[in-house]
Every structure is written in C-alpha cells, then in structure tokens.
Design an enzyme around this catalytic site. Structure first.
Site, short mmCIF file in Angstrom:
data_model
loop_
_atom_site.label_atom_id
_atom_site.label_comp_id
_atom_site.label_asym_id
_atom_site.label_seq_id
_atom_site.Cartn_x
_atom_site.Cartn_y
_atom_site.Cartn_z
N TYR A 107 0.85 -1.20 0.00
CA TYR A 107 0.00 0.00 0.00
C TYR A 107 0.88 1.25 0.00
O TYR A 107 0.59 2.22 -0.70
CB TYR A 107 -0.91 0.02 1.22
N ASN A 130 -12.32 -2.33 -5.20
CA ASN A 130 -12.18 -2.87 -6.55
C ASN A 130 -13.23 -3.95 -6.80
O ASN A 130 -13.30 -4.93 -6.07
CB ASN A 130 -10.77 -3.45 -6.72
N CYS A 138 -5.91 -6.65 -7.39
CA CYS A 138 -5.78 -6.13 -6.03
C CYS A 138 -5.17 -7.16 -5.07
O CYS A 138 -4.66 -6.79 -4.02
CB CYS A 138 -7.12 -5.62 -5.52
N HIS A 139 -5.18 -8.44 -5.46
CA HIS A 139 -4.57 -9.47 -4.63
C HIS A 139 -3.05 -9.34 -4.57
O HIS A 139 -2.41 -9.92 -3.70
CB HIS A 139 -4.95 -10.87 -5.13
N GLU A 165 0.51 -17.54 -9.09
CA GLU A 165 1.36 -16.64 -9.87
C GLU A 165 2.85 -16.83 -9.56
O GLU A 165 3.68 -16.11 -10.11
CB GLU A 165 0.94 -15.19 -9.63
#
Length: 179
Positions: A107, A130, A138-139, A165
C-alpha cells in the site's frame, strides 16, 4: 433503465459474480464478500442501470480467460473493462493494473507511486473497493512488512492466487507473509 447482465462463476478459489454493461466487464467480484451490497449499489448508481441475470459474449470470454488463468495458461487478461468508482479509485485501479503477474506491491509503494505517500489508508480503501477482482489484481497488494493483509475474497483466496502466480510465501510469527 439499462441492464447490467450478471452471472455467477465458480472459480477454484471461490465464487465470483461477473457483470457486463455496454459490452464491457464492470464486475468480477467475490460473491460473498462483506461489501457485496455496497459495491453493487455503487455500480448500479454509477451506470444508472439494474442488474439482471443474463448471457453475453463478454461474460463467456471472461469465464474462458479466468479458466486459463487458473490453469496457469494466462498471465494477462484481454477484456474490455469498465471500473466504476471515483476519480481517485480509478487512479488506484489503473496503478494496480501495472503490477506484473507474479509480483507484489505494498500500500505504501502504491501510494508513493500515486504521488502521496500519506494516502496509504485511502489507497487501501480504494483497493478494497475494486469490483473487478483478479483482472484488476488487487490481490497483489501486501503489507509493507510482507504480510498478507485484507482481501475481499479472503486471505486463503489471496494466498492461492499469489501461489498460482509463483509468489513465494513463508510463515513468519504465525502470520502468512511474502518476500
């Protein structure tokens, strides 16, 4: 009144609700999130439309691309999207789209990137608002200390998305964190 066509999609990490408005995806969000009603109201008000179950080619494309993502065969989404929110939220969501597959940001880093390092709470709030989750990633936002922090789909879903990912997770003092 115009219509937002919606459908449910059962992903491997939780159920999503998908929505399309004027040939653009405006919703790909966690069906059972705490802010579900507020998010839906914001979208309906912003688009001056009502939600209705229905079919649309963009919904079919979204499902196919999400399936490929969960199979590890898609790193980037190629869908017309229509995020609905304030100018500040739009800026945050645009910045989120710049975080590459398999990478994370905090953030603080995101607020610095947007030119206001003191806007951490506002950035966190916009991140939480979102409504095009996964596609607007946003993850990929974590705490400055590497901790997995709040996620509309739940921390377990966030953890699974990041692992999918290739982000390496580790356990630190009982709190799931990232490096």
């Amino acid at each position: 009144m115009e219509k937002i066509l919606i459908q449910s999609y059962k992903s491997p990490v939780g159920e999503l609700i998908l929505g399309v408005f004027q040939n653009q995806l405006c919703l790909c969000d966690w069906k059972y999130r705490k802010m579900r009603e507020a998010i839906d109201q914001r979208i309906k008000k912003g688009l001056q439309a009502e939600m209705e179950e229905g079919n649309h080619p963009i919904l079919d494309q979204a499902k196919k691309q999400l399936e490929k993502y969960f199979e590890g065969k898609c790193r980037d989404f190629d869908l017309p999207i229509l995020p609905v929110g304030t100018e500040f939220q739009q800026r945050v969501w645009k910045a989120l789209q710049g975080i590459p597959f398999g990478k994370t940001n905090s953030y603080l880093e995101l607020s610095q990137q947007l030119g206001d390092p003191n806007a951490i709470r506002a950035v966190a709030s916009a991140n939480g608002a979102n409504a095009i989750s996964i596609i607007i990633p946003c993850h990929r936002i974590i705490g400055s200390d590497g901790a997995l922090v709040g996620y509309a789909g739940g921390i377990e879903a966030k953890k699974k998305l990041l692992q999918l990912e290739g982000v390496k997770l580790f356990q630190n003092q009982g709190q799931t964190s990232l490096f």
